[in-house]
Motif scaffolding. Structure first.
Motif, PDB file in Angstrom:
ATOM      1  N   HIS A 216       0.833  -1.195   0.000  1.00 38.54           N
ATOM      2  CA  HIS A 216       0.000   0.000   0.000  1.00 38.54           C
ATOM      3  C   HIS A 216       0.874   1.253   0.000  1.00 38.54           C
ATOM      4  CE1 HIS A 216      -3.471   2.565   0.743  1.00 38.54           C
ATOM      5  NE2 HIS A 216      -2.813   3.126   1.749  1.00 38.54           N
ATOM      6  N   TRP A 217       1.924   1.251   0.792  1.00 37.37           N
ATOM      7  CA  TRP A 217       2.828   2.406   0.854  1.00 37.37           C
ATOM      8  C   TRP A 217       3.541   2.612  -0.473  1.00 37.37           C
ATOM      9  CZ3 TRP A 217       8.098   3.168   0.326  1.00 37.37           C
ATOM     10  CH2 TRP A 217       8.592   4.410   0.770  1.00 37.37           C
ATOM     11  N   LEU A 218       3.982   1.536  -1.104  1.00 38.78           N
ATOM     12  CA  LEU A 218       4.658   1.646  -2.398  1.00 38.78           C
ATOM     13  C   LEU A 218       3.733   2.238  -3.459  1.00 38.78           C
ATOM     14  CD1 LEU A 218       6.662  -1.710  -2.656  1.00 38.78           C
ATOM     15  CD2 LEU A 218       7.602   0.604  -2.520  1.00 38.78           C
ATOM     16  N   GLU A 219       2.482   1.781  -3.443  1.00 41.38           N
ATOM     17  CA  GLU A 219       1.537   2.293  -4.442  1.00 41.38           C
ATOM     18  C   GLU A 219       1.283   3.783  -4.236  1.00 41.38           C
ATOM     19  OE1 GLU A 219      -2.402   0.590  -6.731  1.00 41.38           O
ATOM     20  OE2 GLU A 219      -1.859  -0.195  -4.762  1.00 41.38           O
ATOM     21  N   GLN A 220       1.258   4.224  -2.985  1.00 40.71           N
ATOM     22  CA  GLN A 220       1.012   5.633  -2.690  1.00 40.71           C
ATOM     23  C   GLN A 220       2.242   6.503  -2.944  1.00 40.71           C
ATOM     24  OE1 GLN A 220      -2.050   6.898  -1.858  1.00 40.71           O
ATOM     25  NE2 GLN A 220      -2.655   4.786  -2.338  1.00 40.71           N
ATOM     26  N   HIS A 221       3.432   5.913  -2.966  1.00 42.55           N
ATOM     27  CA  HIS A 221       4.661   6.697  -3.106  1.00 42.55           C
ATOM     28  C   HIS A 221       5.485   6.259  -4.322  1.00 42.55           C
ATOM     29  CE1 HIS A 221       3.528   7.086   1.167  1.00 42.55           C
ATOM     30  NE2 HIS A 221       4.036   8.309   1.058  1.00 42.55           N
ATOM     31  N   CYS A 222       4.821   5.741  -5.342  1.00 37.74           N
ATOM     32  CA  CYS A 222       5.563   5.252  -6.505  1.00 37.74           C
ATOM     33  C   CYS A 222       6.187   6.384  -7.318  1.00 37.74           C
ATOM     34  CB  CYS A 222       4.672   4.386  -7.404  1.00 37.74           C
ATOM     35  SG  CYS A 222       3.287   5.265  -8.160  1.00 37.74           S
ATOM     36  N   ASP A 223       5.833   7.648  -6.984  1.00 38.59           N
ATOM     37  CA  ASP A 223       6.445   8.772  -7.680  1.00 38.59           C
ATOM     38  C   ASP A 223       7.857   9.057  -7.174  1.00 38.59           C
ATOM     39  OD1 ASP A 223       5.221   9.460  -5.234  1.00 38.59           O
ATOM     40  OD2 ASP A 223       5.318  11.589  -5.736  1.00 38.59           O
ATOM     41  N   ARG A 224       8.234   8.475  -6.076  1.00 41.20           N
ATOM     42  CA  ARG A 224       9.563   8.708  -5.512  1.00 41.20           C
ATOM     43  C   ARG A 224      10.614   7.843  -6.225  1.00 41.20           C
ATOM     44  NH1 ARG A 224       8.767   8.813   1.100  1.00 41.20           N
ATOM     45  NH2 ARG A 224       7.014  10.291   1.162  1.00 41.20           N
ATOM     46  N   ALA A 225      11.851   8.340  -6.217  1.00 38.02           N
ATOM     47  CA  ALA A 225      12.968   7.588  -6.798  1.00 38.02           C
ATOM     48  C   ALA A 225      13.455   6.573  -5.785  1.00 38.02           C
ATOM     49  CB  ALA A 225      14.089   8.538  -7.204  1.00 38.02           C
ATOM     50  N   LEU A 226      12.707   5.513  -5.620  1.00 39.59           N
ATOM     51  CA  LEU A 226      12.990   4.516  -4.590  1.00 39.59           C
ATOM     52  C   LEU A 226      13.980   3.472  -5.083  1.00 39.59           C
ATOM     53  CD1 LEU A 226       9.324   3.956  -3.369  1.00 39.59           C
ATOM     54  CD2 LEU A 226      11.117   5.237  -2.161  1.00 39.59           C
ATOM     55  N   THR A 227      14.900   3.094  -4.226  1.00 43.35           N
ATOM     56  CA  THR A 227      15.827   2.000  -4.513  1.00 43.35           C
ATOM     57  C   THR A 227      15.411   0.782  -3.691  1.00 43.35           C
ATOM     58  OG1 THR A 227      17.341   2.555  -2.704  1.00 43.35           O
ATOM     59  CG2 THR A 227      17.681   3.679  -4.831  1.00 43.35           C
ATOM     60  N   LEU A 228      16.042  -0.345  -3.991  1.00 42.34           N
ATOM     61  CA  LEU A 228      15.756  -1.555  -3.220  1.00 42.34           C
ATOM     62  C   LEU A 228      16.111  -1.344  -1.747  1.00 42.34           C
ATOM     63  CD1 LEU A 228      14.837  -4.508  -3.268  1.00 42.34           C
ATOM     64  CD2 LEU A 228      17.218  -5.154  -3.759  1.00 42.34           C
ATOM     65  N   ASP A 229      17.211  -0.616  -1.498  1.00 44.31           N
ATOM     66  CA  ASP A 229      17.594  -0.328  -0.111  1.00 44.31           C
ATOM     67  C   ASP A 229      16.532   0.523   0.590  1.00 44.31           C
ATOM     68  OD1 ASP A 229      19.943  -1.763  -0.195  1.00 44.31           O
ATOM     69  OD2 ASP A 229      21.169  -0.045  -0.799  1.00 44.31           O
ATOM     70  N   ASP A 230      15.965   1.499  -0.145  1.00 43.33           N
ATOM     71  CA  ASP A 230      14.907   2.338   0.434  1.00 43.33           C
ATOM     72  C   ASP A 230      13.703   1.495   0.843  1.00 43.33           C
ATOM     73  OD1 ASP A 230      16.394   4.662  -0.014  1.00 43.33           O
ATOM     74  OD2 ASP A 230      15.529   4.947  -2.018  1.00 43.33           O
ATOM     75  N   ILE A 231      13.313   0.575  -0.027  1.00 42.00           N
ATOM     76  CA  ILE A 231      12.145  -0.260   0.250  1.00 42.00           C
ATOM     77  C   ILE A 231      12.420  -1.191   1.425  1.00 42.00           C
ATOM     78  CG2 ILE A 231      10.556  -1.964  -0.720  1.00 42.00           C
ATOM     79  CD1 ILE A 231      11.234  -0.796  -3.499  1.00 42.00           C
ATOM     80  N   ALA A 232      13.645  -1.757   1.458  1.00 43.20           N
ATOM     81  CA  ALA A 232      14.006  -2.645   2.562  1.00 43.20           C
ATOM     82  C   ALA A 232      14.019  -1.890   3.892  1.00 43.20           C
ATOM     83  CB  ALA A 232      15.376  -3.274   2.287  1.00 43.20           C
ATOM     84  N   HIS A 233      14.529  -0.652   3.856  1.00 41.52           N
ATOM     85  CA  HIS A 233      14.551   0.157   5.087  1.00 41.52           C
ATOM     86  C   HIS A 233      13.126   0.416   5.561  1.00 41.52           C
ATOM     87  CE1 HIS A 233      15.940   3.115   7.999  1.00 41.52           C
ATOM     88  NE2 HIS A 233      15.023   3.962   7.535  1.00 41.52           N
ATOM     89  N   ARG A 234      12.223   0.756   4.617  1.00 41.63           N
ATOM     90  CA  ARG A 234      10.823   0.993   4.966  1.00 41.63           C
ATOM     91  C   ARG A 234      10.208  -0.262   5.584  1.00 41.63           C
ATOM     92  NH1 ARG A 234       6.922   4.855   6.136  1.00 41.63           N
ATOM     93  NH2 ARG A 234       4.931   3.750   6.060  1.00 41.63           N
ATOM     94  N   ALA A 235      10.578  -1.426   5.056  1.00 39.69           N
ATOM     95  CA  ALA A 235      10.013  -2.695   5.537  1.00 39.69           C
ATOM     96  C   ALA A 235      10.676  -3.172   6.823  1.00 39.69           C
ATOM     97  CB  ALA A 235      10.155  -3.756   4.459  1.00 39.69           C
ATOM     98  N   GLY A 236      11.840  -2.578   7.164  1.00 37.40           N
ATOM     99  CA  GLY A 236      12.533  -2.982   8.368  1.00 37.40           C
ATOM    100  C   GLY A 236      13.176  -4.343   8.256  1.00 37.40           C
TER     101      GLY A 236
END
Length: 329
Positions: A216-236
């Motif tokens: 849900h968070w990814l879908e709401q913030h897909c406009d950001r320049a997210l990396t795999l590390d960013d997503i992993a950090h968000r997921a903890g």
């Protein structure tokens, strides 16, 4: 002569599209180049066609006289054709007759064995079933039609017109085909294949799964320049653990899922706004308009501008195809 074979349960649009397309064709001197006739599995047999019935004036013997045979789709294509029909089609093929199918009419053609070893298409929704039933046929669900020379297959609905215009152009040249296209209110060639019409869903996580809040968070913030590390950090969690859980719960990777979410957002913006492609690329997290165009074409099968022309509400086409946005690859 073009013989259109109407079997019981024939789909009305599949039946009428080739009748009208070949019927509208005119040579430069005004003559009609095709004699179009409708036949059924039995002469004078009543054929169900959805909301109405028809009575074809010819029986299967007509197939032996035809230069071209068209097989419209039927509701619930049978595993076996009516008695004598498969034999008549194979005999016609042996004599060099061109045979084309419309939409799920590919099931009828495949049932004869004439498509074995060949590439074919059908409506994208029926493609997996066609491939499962006839594993010797190479099914391509992304194109509007396939021309193997003697045997042709088309995708659903309007793709029948694309295929018929293609055959008319091969038979009588571009000028005759262009006139027929104008009569059909169709472009002579459409950009893109079936991919732009395919409806999928983003690979879901099971309800209550650990990744559901992250998706849900990814879908709401897909406009950001997210990396795999960013997503992993968000997921903890570590990137390795994230990749493993993503594959376990969605069947894909985090970045692939994110790319598809961005394409879905881009399709919505192309349909509902007049924003330039460059702005949409920025609003959907793509690094550049070039990267956006390349990814969009790879997933959707056409360019962003061509997609907008086809699907933008209130646009030059005057129509919007509801529910046609691609939601996964």
């Amino acid at each position: 002569m073009v013989a259109v074979l109407a079997l019981d349960g024939v789909i009305p649009f599949d039946l009428s599209a080739p009748i009208d397309a070949f019927g509208w064709a005119r040579l430069p001197d005004g003559r009609a180049p095709y004699d179009v006739r409708v036949c059924s599995a039995g002469e004078g047999e009543e054929v169900r066609a959805g909301a109405f019935t028809i009575r074809a004036p010819y029986g299967p013997d007509l197939l032996a006289e035809a230069d071209t045979i068209v097989l419209p789709g039927v509701q619930d294509p049978p595993a076996e054709l009516p008695p004598g029909v498969a034999e008549a089609l194979r005999a016609a093929a042996a004599n060099g007759t061109r045979i084309a199918s419309v939409c799920v009419g590919a099931f009828l053609l495949a049932a004869t064995g004439l498509l074995d070893g060949l590439r074919a298409t059908t409506h994208w929704l029926a493609a997996p079933d066609l491939s499962a039933r006839y594993p010797r046929v190479t099914v391509d669900p992304n194109v509007l039609y396939v021309d193997n020379g003697q045997f042709l297959t088309s995708a659903g609905a309007a793709a029948a017109l694309d295929m018929c215009l293609h055959m008319i152009r091969k038979d009588h040249g571009s000028a005759v085909a262009a006139h027929t296209a104008r009569m059909s209110v169709m472009p002579l060639e459409r950009e893109g294949g079936q991919a732009q019409f395919i409806t999928h869903d983003l690979p879901p996580a099971p309800a209550g799964a650990a990744l559901e809040p992250l998706l849900h968070w990814l879908e709401q913030h897909c406009d950001r320049a997210l990396t795999l590390d960013d997503i992993a950090h968000r997921a903890g969690m570590s990137t390795r653990t994230l990749n493993r859980r993503f594959r376990d719960q969605t069947g894909t990777t985090p970045l692939q899922w994110l790319h598809l979410a961005r394409i879905r957002r881009a399709q919505h913006l192309l349909e509902t706004t007049a924003d330039p492609v460059e702005h949409i690329a920025a609003r959907t997290g793509f690094g550049s308009p070039t990267a956006f165009r390349e990814r969009f074409r790879r997933v959707v099968g056409t360019s962003p501008l061509a997609y907008r022309r086809s699907f933008r509400a209130g646009g030059s086409q005057g129509t919007k195809a509801a529910g046609t946005r691609v939601r996964s690859a």
